[in-house]
Write a protein that holds these residues in place. Structure first.
Motif: not given
Length: 458
Positions: A317-324
């Motif tokens: 989630t840190g890499e993608l920016g969010v747990f969507g």
């Protein structure tokens, strides 16, 4: 203001037939027979609109642990409604009941799990598990490792994805399911699937070998997870053969396949242990909980993840920016408050231990029916059981059409004040965990009378 119900001139029964599309119901037949309208509950009993009392032999839908009128759960919901009836858990928001429940659930696993995600139902939870498994493998760069293996006759829910895991034809017919990523292997039902001369352990070894060969055929680099109920519920209350879970787990570990334990029915005491995984020494990577989590007083389910899965998803989630992903009522404060109180009641009243004791009585009492002319198999563990009806005991020949006799027994039992569920011609039992010795006797004697009535007819 008048009650909106009073605005309709027709009877309650007619309104239901006119407007209400029921789950798992033949809507055409429903217009003919109408609903059984339940007005109130008391302990293991429910009462219809005419005041007739029924033993709820299925705990509603495999789900009410503490009975149908537990004041402490009503009070817990009321307190939380008055304080904070709703708040979400999106974007760094939280509420105290959901925090406390997540912590409690992790503690109940003795550290085997480290992360929790809340949904509203078991179907949503298993749908979310699929997304989590895919997310997890994407985080590890294993973009082809996406297939999930379930079992024929498994039940894992009714969303598009979770119904694809489910291995029951009615959940697929008319819906263009299952999805192609979802695969199914043999049902672990020794009575029906075992070969002549084969022992339970040999049967378990054959099923493990089948899984191993299937994974190799599909390609281990494409298989992400294996999901199973410790005891299969809606497929007919199917207890796994001796050594089954031990051998299945070994295959999963061999091929780096995540193991998902669907504990929606078996969690919180149903098998006489806190979790079904404890009963069969399953060490899952992911656990799914619902139903008895709140005794179904409020909608809630929980996904528990071990440290490896939790950490991998968290870091991604840190890499993608969010747990969507998430639901408006994920971690709803009222639902989680009720769950906390429900768990306190289970612990304080020793309901897991009661399920073990009353389960032994239920199994032995139903076992006495093995010589009955209609009974092919009696199976179960703890406070969940099934009696399978057959046309011929020696050959195990089922009735034709399948399910007709089971429906007759269910109807006769209901007429006598016992609500059961026929899964084709397997009669399922799953009473509330609070049931006592006298009530087990009442349940079994009522069922036996209904069974004898049907036997005289067929």
């Amino acid at each position: 203001m008048n009650n909106p119900i009073d605005a309709f001139p027709t009877s309650t029964r007619n309104r239901d037939i006119s407007y209400h599309l029921h789950p798992y119901t033949n809507a055409v037949k429903h217009k003919e027979v109408g609903p059984l309208i339940i007005e109130r509950g008391e302990g293991i009993y429910v009462y219809d609109e005419n005041g007739k009392r029924y033993i709820e032999g299925m705990a509603g839908l495999w789900s009410v642990a503490v009975g149908f009128n537990e004041a402490r759960l009503v009070e817990a919901a009321t307190r939380q409604m008055q304080k904070l009836p709703f708040y979400h858990t999106f974007t760094h928001k939280a509420n105290n009941p959901s925090i406390a429940l997540a912590e409690k659930l992790v503690q109940l696993t003795d550290g085997a799990m480290s992360g929790v995600f809340f949904t509203n139902s078991g179907s949503e939870a298993n749908d979310t598990v699929i997304k989590m498994v895919w997310y997890y493998n994407n985080a590890l760069g294993r973009t082809d490792k996406k297939k999930i293996i379930a079992r024929k006759r498994a039940y894992h829910g009714v969303t598009v994805a979770s119904a694809s895991l489910t291995g029951l034809a009615p959940n697929h017919k008319g819906f263009d399911l299952p999805l192609p990523q979802m695969k199914h292997v043999t049902t672990p039902h020794f009575y029906r699937e075992g070969r002549p001369g084969e022992t339970e352990e040999e049967f378990a070894s054959r099923l493990a070998a089948e899984l191993d060969a299937f994974i190799q055929q599909e390609g281990p680099e494409t298989v992400a997870a294996f999901i199973g109920e410790p005891v299969m519920g809606a497929g007919g209350v199917l207890v796994p053969p001796a050594t089954y879970w031990e051998k299945i787990q070994a295959v999963c570990r061999k091929h780096d396949v995540l193991l998902v334990a669907d504990e929606v029915i078996t969690g919180f005491g149903r098998l006489g242990t806190l979790f079904g995984s404890h009963k069969f020494n399953i060490q899952p990577d992911i656990m799914v909980l619902s139903k008895q989590l709140t005794s179904s007083y409020m909608p809630l389910a929980a996904i528990l993840m071990n440290e490896q899965v939790h950490k991998t998803i968290t870091e991604y989630t840190g890499e993608l920016g969010v747990f969507g992903h998430g639901y408006t009522t994920s971690g709803n404060p009222v639902s989680t408050a009720v769950a906390l109180e429900n768990i306190r009641i289970i612990e304080e009243r020793g309901l897991v231990e009661n399920a073990a004791r009353m389960g032994e009585l239920l199994q032995s009492s139903l076992g006495a029916l093995r010589d009955h002319p209609l009974v092919g198999e009696v199976r179960g563990t703890g406070l969940i059981a099934a009696v399978e009806l057959v046309a011929d005991k020696a050959s195990r020949q089922p009735f034709d059409p399948l399910g007709r006799v089971g429906a007759m027994v269910a109807e006769h039992a209901q007429a006598r004040g016992l609500i059961l569920r026929n899964i084709q011609d397997s009669m399922a039992f799953c009473p509330p965990l609070i049931i006592n010795e006298e009530q087990v006797g009442e349940l079994v004697s009522t069922f036996t009378a209904a069974l004898n009535e049907v036997a005289a007819k067929v």
